[in-house]
Design a protein around this motif. Structure first.
Motif, PDB file in Angstrom:
ATOM      1  N   GLU A   1      88.380  16.419 -17.132  1.00 33.12           N
ATOM      2  CA  GLU A   1      87.083  17.068 -17.299  1.00 33.12           C
ATOM      3  C   GLU A   1      86.468  17.414 -15.938  1.00 33.12           C
ATOM      4  O   GLU A   1      85.852  18.485 -15.787  1.00 33.12           O
ATOM      5  CB  GLU A   1      86.131  16.136 -18.070  1.00 33.12           C
ATOM      6  N   GLU A   2      86.645  16.533 -14.977  1.00 28.90           N
ATOM      7  CA  GLU A   2      86.112  16.806 -13.644  1.00 28.90           C
ATOM      8  C   GLU A   2      86.870  17.943 -12.976  1.00 28.90           C
ATOM      9  O   GLU A   2      86.268  18.801 -12.301  1.00 28.90           O
ATOM     10  CB  GLU A   2      86.185  15.541 -12.784  1.00 28.90           C
ATOM     11  N   MET A   3      88.180  17.987 -13.156  1.00 27.80           N
ATOM     12  CA  MET A   3      88.966  19.092 -12.601  1.00 27.80           C
ATOM     13  C   MET A   3      88.486  20.421 -13.152  1.00 27.80           C
ATOM     14  O   MET A   3      88.279  21.390 -12.403  1.00 27.80           O
ATOM     15  CB  MET A   3      90.454  18.882 -12.926  1.00 27.80           C
ATOM     16  N   VAL A   4      88.316  20.489 -14.477  1.00 30.78           N
ATOM     17  CA  VAL A   4      87.890  21.736 -15.115  1.00 30.78           C
ATOM     18  C   VAL A   4      86.489  22.126 -14.639  1.00 30.78           C
ATOM     19  O   VAL A   4      86.223  23.298 -14.348  1.00 30.78           O
ATOM     20  CB  VAL A   4      87.938  21.583 -16.647  1.00 30.78           C
ATOM     21  N   ALA A   5      85.602  21.142 -14.509  1.00 26.55           N
ATOM     22  CA  ALA A   5      84.235  21.437 -14.068  1.00 26.55           C
ATOM     23  C   ALA A   5      84.216  21.992 -12.652  1.00 26.55           C
ATOM     24  O   ALA A   5      83.463  22.923 -12.345  1.00 26.55           O
ATOM     25  CB  ALA A   5      83.380  20.178 -14.166  1.00 26.55           C
ATOM     26  N   ILE A   6      85.039  21.434 -11.769  1.00 27.92           N
ATOM     27  CA  ILE A   6      85.077  21.906 -10.381  1.00 27.92           C
ATOM     28  C   ILE A   6      85.654  23.324 -10.319  1.00 27.92           C
ATOM     29  O   ILE A   6      85.206  24.159  -9.535  1.00 27.92           O
ATOM     30  CB  ILE A   6      85.883  20.930  -9.505  1.00 27.92           C
ATOM     31  N   CYS A   7      86.646  23.591 -11.168  1.00 24.98           N
ATOM     32  CA  CYS A   7      87.217  24.951 -11.216  1.00 24.98           C
ATOM     33  C   CYS A   7      86.129  25.959 -11.567  1.00 24.98           C
ATOM     34  O   CYS A   7      86.125  27.085 -11.057  1.00 24.98           O
ATOM     35  CB  CYS A   7      88.356  25.015 -12.219  1.00 24.98           C
TER      36      CYS A   7
END
Length: 450
Positions: free
Chosen positions: A442-448
């Motif tokens: 979820e954090e990866m997707v949010a940063i993207c």
């Protein structure tokens, strides 16, 4: 030659090389190919990011080449898209002239010996995914065993042994996430035993990987002479293969080398086949059978057994591909049945417009560089079939974007990956390191931020 739109499922080296070869081939024929790569993880690069040990920066430098390819015009990256769930084969065939499956091999090949299911018995792929910060595995790993067995004679076995034997602080300079560092800091292992079923001339270690075992001041490498056999066939192998010669010479040098008194030890055992994992409620030992070479590179059991007091066992006996929805699969070989990359149905007829490349095409053998020739063969087949490929119903490049958004899929793009990449590098720079991986999906997707 007509322009093409092609979907590649899997954005590891195999899929990226296939996209590169296809676009170049079309340019040479004065046509164009638009290639979209679909990846279930938010980030690209597959096992280069999530399967190579973090203390191997030279191997990870291949990402530089993959990055140049992925940033080319005509290529698009759709991350965080799971094939078979978010998008199906029927969907892809509506939007593309052809589909190439390059999903690799990420599961552990089974090892069928008694006790393999005991707590404390682990697959290599799971452990590698943990220390590489894979978003879909638990954040913790039990590292309370003082004596550990690693079953296998390839580079993955060496990676596991090295990660378990080195101190956490030595590995802090790599890109490991904080949860991995904290886990390794609590690691109790002092002795790691690597067991190879065959002799030193038959193992699959590469010279570089092998020599790296001895680089740590905190690790002694001990090669046990029992089972260190070189028969006539082995001698011929050593004479013909420079790699085998370098490996055997390195091992020979360690047999008589005096230990430096390091706090951790890696023991290498040859001609020792796993026979059973011992224990009642958890792993308490490993039983091996002494083997002997039979002259053709193979071995046979001698009936002589040894019990080793270990509290954890890691099996590194190979990776295995997983079946894909609506795609034929050979469960025995662990591959998609194919002929030169053309996917074959149950009657051995080619499935029009469906192709495969990489480990799911040929099995998990060879190094990353071997995927280039493999991809070239597949692309040659695709281009030879071009006149037979049905045109897609929805040929506009924006139609697949609308399809994914219509299904509420939070996909990541190449621009989003670059934002995540920059974020991880910045985290590393702040800590005096090369990179610190972001782990939660979820954090990866949010940063993207796509």
């Amino acid at each position: 030659m007509r322009d093409l739109r092609v979907a590649v499922v899997g954005a590891g080296p195999a899929g990226i090389y296939a996209a590169d070869i296809l676009t170049k081939a079309c340019e040479e024929r004065e046509s164009r190919a638009g290639v979209d790569l679909f990846e279930r993880l938010p980030a690209p690069y597959g096992l280069v990011r999530y399967g190579v040990a973090p203390d191997h920066p030279r191997i990870k430098e291949i990402i530089t080449a993959l990055r140049r390819i992925l940033s080319k015009p005509g290529l698009r990256f759709f991350g965080n898209v799971t094939y078979g769930v978010d998008v199906k084969l029927a969907d892809l065939r509506q939007h593309y002239d052809a589909v190439i499956f390059a999903t690799g091999a990420a599961a552990d090949r089974p090892l069928e010996i008694p006790g393999i299911e005991l707590p404390g018995s682990y697959g290599a792929a799971d452990f590698v995914s943990w220390y590489d910060g894979h978003p879909d595995v638990p954040r913790t790993w039990p590292l309370d065993a003082r004596e550990v067995a690693v079953i296998g004679a390839g580079n993955v076995a060496l990676d596991i042994a090295r990660v378990l034997a080195k101190t956490a602080d030595e590995q802090l300079v790599t890109e490991i996430p904080d949860n991995v560092y904290q886990g390794l800091k609590a690691n109790q292992a002092t002795d790691v035993h690597v067991f190879a079923r065959r002799g030193p001339a038959q193992i699959k270690f590469t010279p570089l990987e092998l020599r790296e075992l001895d680089h740590s001041p905190n690790v002694d490498v001990i090669v046990h002479p029992e089972g260190f056999e070189l028969d006539e066939a082995s001698e011929r192998t050593v004479q013909k293969s420079r790699q085998a010669r370098m490996v055997v010479n390195t091992l020979f040098g360690w047999i008589d080398k005096l230990p430096k008194g390091a706090p951790h030890r890696i023991h290498i055992h040859f001609c020792a086949a796993p026979a059973a994992i011992l224990g009642v409620d958890r792993v308490e030992g490993l039983r091996t059978e002494r083997t002997e070479l039979v002259g053709d590179g193979q071995v046979r059991g001698t009936g002589e057994f040894t019990d080793w007091p270990v509290q954890a066992v890691y099996r590194a006996v190979g990776y295995l591909s997983s079946p894909l929805a609506d795609v034929p699969f050979d469960h025995v070989g662990g591959v998609i049945p194919n002929q030169a990359g053309r996917v074959l149905d149950l009657d051995d007829f080619a499935v029009t417009g469906v192709y495969t490349t990489g480990w799911i095409k040929r099995g998990p053998v060879g190094l990353i560089g071997h995927t280039k020739s493999d991809a070239a063969e597949t692309i040659d087949s695709l281009l030879a079939d071009i006149d037979e490929l049905p045109r897609p119903e929805y040929a506009n490049p924006s139609s697949i974007v609308q399809h994914l958004r219509g299904r509420g899929i939070a996909f990541t793009s190449y621009d989003g990956w670059e934002r995540l990449d920059s974020h991880e590098i910045a985290l590393g720079e702040a800590a005096g390191r090369r990179r610190i991986k972001v782990v939660p999906r979820e954090e990866m997707v949010a940063i993207c931020g796509d």
